[in-house]
Design a protein around this motif. Structure first.
Motif, PDB file in Angstrom:
ATOM      1  N   HIS A 161      10.366   6.935  13.044  1.00 37.47           N
ATOM      2  CA  HIS A 161      11.411   6.685  12.051  1.00 37.47           C
ATOM      3  C   HIS A 161      10.897   5.978  10.801  1.00 37.47           C
ATOM      4  O   HIS A 161      11.663   5.767   9.858  1.00 37.47           O
ATOM      5  CB  HIS A 161      12.544   5.862  12.686  1.00 37.47           C
ATOM      6  CG  HIS A 161      13.332   6.631  13.699  1.00 37.47           C
ATOM      7  ND1 HIS A 161      14.261   6.047  14.546  1.00 37.47           N
ATOM      8  CD2 HIS A 161      13.319   7.951  14.019  1.00 37.47           C
ATOM      9  CE1 HIS A 161      14.784   6.963  15.328  1.00 37.47           C
ATOM     10  NE2 HIS A 161      14.240   8.126  15.035  1.00 37.47           N
ATOM     11  N   LEU A 162       9.638   5.600  10.801  1.00 37.67           N
ATOM     12  CA  LEU A 162       9.042   5.047   9.592  1.00 37.67           C
ATOM     13  C   LEU A 162       8.550   6.185   8.711  1.00 37.67           C
ATOM     14  O   LEU A 162       8.205   7.268   9.206  1.00 37.67           O
ATOM     15  CB  LEU A 162       7.872   4.125   9.930  1.00 37.67           C
ATOM     16  CG  LEU A 162       8.160   2.862  10.740  1.00 37.67           C
ATOM     17  CD1 LEU A 162       6.892   2.041  10.878  1.00 37.67           C
ATOM     18  CD2 LEU A 162       9.259   2.036  10.107  1.00 37.67           C
ATOM     19  N   ASP A 163       8.521   5.947   7.424  1.00 41.71           N
ATOM     20  CA  ASP A 163       8.012   6.934   6.472  1.00 41.71           C
ATOM     21  C   ASP A 163       6.836   6.345   5.703  1.00 41.71           C
ATOM     22  O   ASP A 163       6.693   5.126   5.607  1.00 41.71           O
ATOM     23  CB  ASP A 163       9.106   7.351   5.485  1.00 41.71           C
ATOM     24  CG  ASP A 163      10.259   8.055   6.175  1.00 41.71           C
ATOM     25  OD1 ASP A 163       9.999   9.003   6.932  1.00 41.71           O
ATOM     26  OD2 ASP A 163      11.422   7.636   5.960  1.00 41.71           O
ATOM     27  N   LEU A 164       6.024   7.237   5.163  1.00 44.98           N
ATOM     28  CA  LEU A 164       4.871   6.805   4.382  1.00 44.98           C
ATOM     29  C   LEU A 164       5.012   7.294   2.951  1.00 44.98           C
ATOM     30  O   LEU A 164       5.270   8.476   2.709  1.00 44.98           O
ATOM     31  CB  LEU A 164       3.568   7.354   4.978  1.00 44.98           C
ATOM     32  CG  LEU A 164       2.293   6.817   4.317  1.00 44.98           C
ATOM     33  CD1 LEU A 164       2.021   5.396   4.803  1.00 44.98           C
ATOM     34  CD2 LEU A 164       1.098   7.709   4.642  1.00 44.98           C
ATOM     35  N   ALA A 180      -5.122   6.866  -3.478  1.00 43.38           N
ATOM     36  CA  ALA A 180      -3.727   6.449  -3.376  1.00 43.38           C
ATOM     37  C   ALA A 180      -3.620   5.282  -2.407  1.00 43.38           C
ATOM     38  O   ALA A 180      -4.434   5.140  -1.494  1.00 43.38           O
ATOM     39  CB  ALA A 180      -2.847   7.601  -2.901  1.00 43.38           C
ATOM     40  N   GLU A 181      -2.611   4.449  -2.636  1.00 46.94           N
ATOM     41  CA  GLU A 181      -2.332   3.351  -1.709  1.00 46.94           C
ATOM     42  C   GLU A 181      -1.183   3.752  -0.804  1.00 46.94           C
ATOM     43  O   GLU A 181      -0.153   4.262  -1.265  1.00 46.94           O
ATOM     44  CB  GLU A 181      -1.979   2.070  -2.456  1.00 46.94           C
ATOM     45  CG  GLU A 181      -1.664   0.912  -1.520  1.00 46.94           C
ATOM     46  CD  GLU A 181      -1.353  -0.391  -2.234  1.00 46.94           C
ATOM     47  OE1 GLU A 181      -1.074  -1.386  -1.536  1.00 46.94           O
ATOM     48  OE2 GLU A 181      -1.387  -0.407  -3.482  1.00 46.94           O
ATOM     49  N   ALA A 182      -1.345   3.517   0.499  1.00 47.14           N
ATOM     50  CA  ALA A 182      -0.321   3.846   1.486  1.00 47.14           C
ATOM     51  C   ALA A 182       0.697   2.712   1.579  1.00 47.14           C
ATOM     52  O   ALA A 182       0.330   1.543   1.698  1.00 47.14           O
ATOM     53  CB  ALA A 182      -0.969   4.084   2.846  1.00 47.14           C
ATOM     54  N   LEU A 183       1.974   3.055   1.537  1.00 52.02           N
ATOM     55  CA  LEU A 183       3.058   2.073   1.584  1.00 52.02           C
ATOM     56  C   LEU A 183       4.071   2.498   2.637  1.00 52.02           C
ATOM     57  O   LEU A 183       4.629   3.595   2.557  1.00 52.02           O
ATOM     58  CB  LEU A 183       3.739   1.978   0.213  1.00 52.02           C
ATOM     59  CG  LEU A 183       2.817   1.638  -0.971  1.00 52.02           C
ATOM     60  CD1 LEU A 183       3.533   1.872  -2.293  1.00 52.02           C
ATOM     61  CD2 LEU A 183       2.333   0.197  -0.868  1.00 52.02           C
ATOM     62  N   ALA A 184       4.299   1.646   3.631  1.00 52.62           N
ATOM     63  CA  ALA A 184       5.249   1.954   4.706  1.00 52.62           C
ATOM     64  C   ALA A 184       6.677   1.778   4.203  1.00 52.62           C
ATOM     65  O   ALA A 184       6.973   0.863   3.436  1.00 52.62           O
ATOM     66  CB  ALA A 184       4.992   1.064   5.906  1.00 52.62           C
ATOM     67  N   GLY A 189      19.719   2.109   9.849  1.00 53.54           N
ATOM     68  CA  GLY A 189      21.163   2.089   9.655  1.00 53.54           C
ATOM     69  C   GLY A 189      21.569   2.509   8.268  1.00 53.54           C
ATOM     70  O   GLY A 189      22.587   2.056   7.740  1.00 53.54           O
ATOM     71  N   GLY A 190      20.783   3.389   7.650  1.00 55.95           N
ATOM     72  CA  GLY A 190      21.083   3.852   6.306  1.00 55.95           C
ATOM     73  C   GLY A 190      20.698   2.877   5.217  1.00 55.95           C
ATOM     74  O   GLY A 190      21.013   3.101   4.042  1.00 55.95           O
ATOM     75  N   VAL A 191      19.996   1.796   5.581  1.00 55.20           N
ATOM     76  CA  VAL A 191      19.615   0.768   4.615  1.00 55.20           C
ATOM     77  C   VAL A 191      18.092   0.699   4.536  1.00 55.20           C
ATOM     78  O   VAL A 191      17.402   0.747   5.554  1.00 55.20           O
ATOM     79  CB  VAL A 191      20.181  -0.607   5.036  1.00 55.20           C
ATOM     80  CG1 VAL A 191      19.670  -1.710   4.112  1.00 55.20           C
ATOM     81  CG2 VAL A 191      21.706  -0.577   5.042  1.00 55.20           C
ATOM     82  N   ALA A 192      17.562   0.604   3.311  1.00 58.51           N
ATOM     83  CA  ALA A 192      16.120   0.454   3.121  1.00 58.51           C
ATOM     84  C   ALA A 192      15.730  -0.986   3.408  1.00 58.51           C
ATOM     85  O   ALA A 192      16.193  -1.903   2.732  1.00 58.51           O
ATOM     86  CB  ALA A 192      15.730   0.852   1.704  1.00 58.51           C
ATOM     87  N   ILE A 193      14.875  -1.196   4.404  1.00 56.07           N
ATOM     88  CA  ILE A 193      14.418  -2.530   4.765  1.00 56.07           C
ATOM     89  C   ILE A 193      13.191  -2.867   3.925  1.00 56.07           C
ATOM     90  O   ILE A 193      12.219  -2.110   3.912  1.00 56.07           O
ATOM     91  CB  ILE A 193      14.052  -2.609   6.267  1.00 56.07           C
ATOM     92  CG1 ILE A 193      15.209  -2.072   7.120  1.00 56.07           C
ATOM     93  CG2 ILE A 193      13.699  -4.048   6.645  1.00 56.07           C
ATOM     94  CD1 ILE A 193      16.506  -2.817   6.946  1.00 56.07           C
ATOM     95  N   PRO A 194      13.196  -3.997   3.212  1.00 57.02           N
ATOM     96  CA  PRO A 194      12.019  -4.355   2.406  1.00 57.02           C
ATOM     97  C   PRO A 194      10.774  -4.470   3.272  1.00 57.02           C
ATOM     98  O   PRO A 194      10.821  -5.057   4.360  1.00 57.02           O
ATOM     99  CB  PRO A 194      12.408  -5.723   1.821  1.00 57.02           C
ATOM    100  CG  PRO A 194      13.895  -5.766   1.875  1.00 57.02           C
ATOM    101  CD  PRO A 194      14.280  -4.990   3.099  1.00 57.02           C
ATOM    102  N   PRO A 195       9.642  -3.911   2.834  1.00 60.44           N
ATOM    103  CA  PRO A 195       8.411  -4.009   3.621  1.00 60.44           C
ATOM    104  C   PRO A 195       8.039  -5.442   3.965  1.00 60.44           C
ATOM    105  O   PRO A 195       7.539  -5.711   5.053  1.00 60.44           O
ATOM    106  CB  PRO A 195       7.365  -3.367   2.700  1.00 60.44           C
ATOM    107  CG  PRO A 195       8.139  -2.422   1.853  1.00 60.44           C
ATOM    108  CD  PRO A 195       9.466  -3.080   1.629  1.00 60.44           C
ATOM    109  N   SER A 196       8.283  -6.365   3.034  1.00 58.22           N
ATOM    110  CA  SER A 196       7.943  -7.764   3.307  1.00 58.22           C
ATOM    111  C   SER A 196       8.675  -8.265   4.544  1.00 58.22           C
ATOM    112  O   SER A 196       8.140  -9.080   5.314  1.00 58.22           O
ATOM    113  CB  SER A 196       8.303  -8.636   2.104  1.00 58.22           C
ATOM    114  OG  SER A 196       9.679  -8.520   1.780  1.00 58.22           O
TER     115      SER A 196
END
Length: 398
Positions: A161-164, A180-184, A189-196
């Protein structure tokens, strides 16, 4: 404490924290830092309105109360004024201390009316602010309202369920994509969770190893496809200091490269300067083993710690990644420009390439070109895009 009862006016609570407080205390001592905080508090009061208030709430932490605002976004102007007031070093006990801040903002009544709730929400925003160019952020209730557990994150990793996302890195001389830099990314629940937030959760709960395994393998899977088009591309993965200390970390990385058929030169591991300095000898040993297999090593967020140039010669790094806080101020602060120019010159003398992150405009790009910076990334050149789209664009006809 906060009066937000007026029909038109709103109020704001800001929490400001001294960046790298622990490092500053270790370097200058708590007595000196206490006097610096007194000077910072005075500078902040001078930058604000007479009706605003600044209170010290802990070591390296301040609460700022802004009553009677006509609009919530005016709190951002106050945050900019505060950051500008603290750009210069403060003198205490014969020492000059440069102590930057990160600022989290909560608005009443939108983000709560209870003082404790507003302070907690401003604290939460302060965590996200550390990743922002301007070093301030508003509280985001949609993401923070979710209660996340280690089990949620482990399940997201296991079920894919994670995207790159991949953000392009360009060679400044040719203007061509070098990597390129990879960013998870995580939608829960339909909400973008901050990577931090989810990286911190992974580090605290012990699932950082699983997250790193996912990040490495997902990145290398896309790297293998991208290199069919351009074999010279490299792909950068951020590495937590927690996994750098795992005894089998080198074997994990080499195994992932073997599985996806990517040469060591196609992978760059980004490790923050501060994490490397937690145990320089161990870091040097691990990085040396990785370098033996051609893997690129980048020192990330360079310039934010106190190790700086002194330890560079001891680390087998191939790239120096200048922190975004320097790059964002490059075109408007000549003192910062001189520091960046020195960083680039020293890195080149040590046979290292220099990457500038956070390039947001043409003026900054031109200054970096004049300084002979090697690689650049930022919204001015290219936004992060889904990894599959990045690879597809490479394969598109020129």
């Amino acid at each position: 404490m906060v009066d937000a009862r007026g029909a038109e006016d709103v109020a704001a609570v800001l929490v400001a924290r001294v960046s790298r407080y622990g490092e500053l205390a270790a370097t200058f001592g708590y007595a000196t830092l206490d006097r610096v905080e007194d000077a910072m508090q005075a500078a902040m009061r001078h930058a604000l309105r007479p009706i605003d208030a600044v209170h010290r709430i802990g070591e390296g932490a301040f609460a700022i109360l802004l009553p009677g605002l006509k609009a919530g976004n005016l709190a951002a102007l106050a945050a900019v004024r505060l950051a500008a007031a603290l750009e210069q070093p403060f003198e205490a006990n014969g020492r000059r201390v440069l102590a930057g801040i990160t600022i989290g903002i909560a608005i009443a009544p939108e983000h709560g009316t209870d003082p404790d709730v507003l302070c907690r929400n401003a604290e939460r925003a302060c965590v996200e602010a550390a990743r922002q160019v301007d070093r301030f952020a508003f509280y985001t209730p949609t993401a923070d309202a979710l209660t996340l557990s280690d089990a949620d994150l482990r399940m997201a990793i296991a079920l894919g369920h994670l995207d790159l996302a991949l953000q392009p890195i360009y060679a400044i001389d040719s203007g061509r994509i070098a990597g390129a830099e990879a960013l998870a990314r995580w939608q829960y629940g339909g909400v973008a969770i901050p990577p931090s937030r989810f990286v911190q959760l992974a580090e605290q709960s012990g699932s950082i190893g699983a997250l790193t395994h996912w990040s490495l393998n997902t990145t290398l899977r896309h790297a293998a496809a991208a290199q069919l088009r351009n074999p010279a591309l490299f792909f950068a993965v951020n590495i937590s200091p927690h996994v750098l200390r795992q005894p089998d970390f080198v074997e994990q990385v080499l195994g992932a490269l073997s599985i996806w058929g990517v040469a060591g030169a196609g992978l760059e591991l980004e490790v923050t300067e501060s994490s490397l300095m937690e145990d320089p000898s161990h870091s040097a040993r691990v990085l040396s083993r990785l370098r033996e297999h051609g893997i690129r090593i980048a020192i990330d967020d360079f310039g934010t710690g106190y190790s700086s140039f002194a330890y560079l010669r001891q680390l087998p790094a191939t790239e120096l990644k200048i922190d975004i806080s320097f790059i964002s101020a490059l075109s408007r602060d000549e003192r910062v420009a001189k520091v960046v120019r020195s960083m680039i010159a020293v890195a080149h003398q040590l046979d290292m390439l220099v990457i500038a992150e956070g390039v947001e405009d043409a003026a900054t790009l031109e200054r970096l070109r004049e300084m002979r910076c090697d690689l650049v990334q930022g919204h001015h050149m290219g936004m992060p895009v889904p990894a599959a789209d990045f690879v597809a664009d490479l394969a598109a006809p020129v």
